[in-house]
Design a protein around this motif. Structure first.
Motif, PDB file in Angstrom:
ATOM      1  N   ASP A 144      26.513  35.923  33.891  1.00  0.00           N
ATOM      2  CA  ASP A 144      26.176  36.175  35.292  1.00  0.00           C
ATOM      3  C   ASP A 144      25.655  37.599  35.407  1.00  0.00           C
ATOM      4  N   ALA A 200      26.353  43.717  29.425  1.00  0.00           N
ATOM      5  CA  ALA A 200      27.254  42.594  29.174  1.00  0.00           C
ATOM      6  C   ALA A 200      27.304  42.342  27.675  1.00  0.00           C
ATOM      7  N   LYS A 225      32.844  45.056  32.199  1.00  0.00           N
ATOM      8  CA  LYS A 225      31.654  44.313  31.792  1.00  0.00           C
ATOM      9  C   LYS A 225      32.008  42.864  31.487  1.00  0.00           C
ATOM     10  N   GLN A 226      31.041  41.992  31.685  1.00  0.00           N
ATOM     11  CA  GLN A 226      31.258  40.606  31.340  1.00  0.00           C
ATOM     12  C   GLN A 226      31.204  40.431  29.825  1.00  0.00           C
ATOM     13  N   VAL A 228      31.215  37.237  27.266  1.00  0.00           N
ATOM     14  CA  VAL A 228      31.156  35.797  27.043  1.00  0.00           C
ATOM     15  C   VAL A 228      31.261  35.554  25.546  1.00  0.00           C
ATOM     16  N   SER A 247      35.552  37.077  29.872  1.00  0.00           N
ATOM     17  CA  SER A 247      35.145  36.511  31.152  1.00  0.00           C
ATOM     18  C   SER A 247      34.915  35.007  31.087  1.00  0.00           C
ATOM     19  N   THR A 270      35.986  29.443  32.254  1.00  0.00           N
ATOM     20  CA  THR A 270      35.707  30.630  33.054  1.00  0.00           C
ATOM     21  C   THR A 270      36.978  31.057  33.780  1.00  0.00           C
TER      22      THR A 270
END
Length: 277
Positions: A144, A200, A225-226, A228, A247, A270
């Motif tokens: 995102d 990210a 920060k994201q 993934v 995240s 998530t």
């Protein structure tokens, strides 16, 4: 709000599993099958290829996995795991064995189902490249970030880089092997040093097996920060770290997309601990 005191790390998760806090006594659970999977691939139309080697342990119906550098797993490691109890393997001197054992245990305790927070995403049947691209879309769909953001990609997968480019995202490719991407971009080798200039993080589960994951998780948590994770290694481990610097997770347990041309599935997670497992 998660504080430093209650932030969960990989080692913390391992300790909780060894203490029996996450499920049945691991000393009473035994590994029935241990095996390695070796692969070399160069997708049609691609100028570069790569190799994979994965250690996998079967506990009941669950298979836990950890990728290693090809040739890095000592002779006899697989035989040491067969018939061993999970508690012993959670304390094994080899980190990849500990990761695979924890992954198998957590997969056994909380498999990838909607009841445990997983959202399945189908991978269509096709060639290895078609399935790689489909998985890449499932992974980057969890990011995102706005167009033009810079993403640190730890564990270079060309299909992921291609998908980021298609979304107008910049990236810093990082891999311990260094080298260059399919597009001739230099691959950095120090992920933590590069993280500061990125918005990210997109991180391979393989970082669990080489000990580089927790510093990246802590960076993401500290700076908001994201992060993934795309996880063949530790697919059942990383969802446990949601809300602790992680995240979102795209979890892909064994058998992986590159092993079969038929339809497959990945599982997306998530949210914080209450939205994970």
């Amino acid at each position: 709000m998660t504080t430093v005191a209650d932030t969960l790390t990989f080692d913390g998760l391992l300790a909780r599993a060894r203490a029996g806090e996450l499920g049945p006594d691991p000393a009473a659970q035994r590994i029935a099958v241990a095996f390695t999977t070796r692969q070399a691939v160069r997708h049609e139309g691609r100028g570069t290829g790569y190799r994979n080697e994965v250690l996998s342990l079967r506990l009941g119906a669950a298979v836990g996995s950890c990728a290693v550098e090809p040739g890095a797993l000592p002779d006899g490691a697989v035989e040491e795991c067969v018939g061993a109890d999970v508690a012993t393997l959670l304390a094994h001197p080899l980190l990849p064995v500990r990761v695979a054992a924890l992954d198998a245990y957590l997969m056994h305790v909380t498999p990838h189902t909607p009841e445990h927070g997983a959202r399945p995403a189908a991978l269509p049947a096709g060639t290895s490249l078609e399935k790689s691209r489909a998985r890449a879309q499932a992974v980057i769909g969890l990011l995102d970030v706005p167009t033009g953001a810079r993403v640190l990609v730890v564990g270079v997968v060309n299909s992921l880089l291609e998908a980021l480019r298609s979304r107008g995202l910049r990236y810093v490719p990082c891999d311990l092997k260094g080298g260059r991407t399919e597009w001739g971009e230099a691959v950095v080798v120090d992920a933590l040093a590069a993280a500061g200039r990125c918005d990210a993080l997109l991180v391979s589960g393989m970082t669990l097996g080489n000990g580089t994951f927790d510093p990246l998780r802590e960076h993401a948590r500290t700076y908001g920060k994201q992060l993934v994770a795309f996880a063949q290694t530790g697919s059942a481990v990383l969802p446990r770290l949601l809300g602790h610097g992680v995240s979102a997770v795209c979890a892909e347990p064994y058998p992986f997309f590159w092993l079969d041309g038929g339809a497959g599935v990945v599982h997306r997670y998530t949210g914080g601990p209450e939205g994970g497992r």
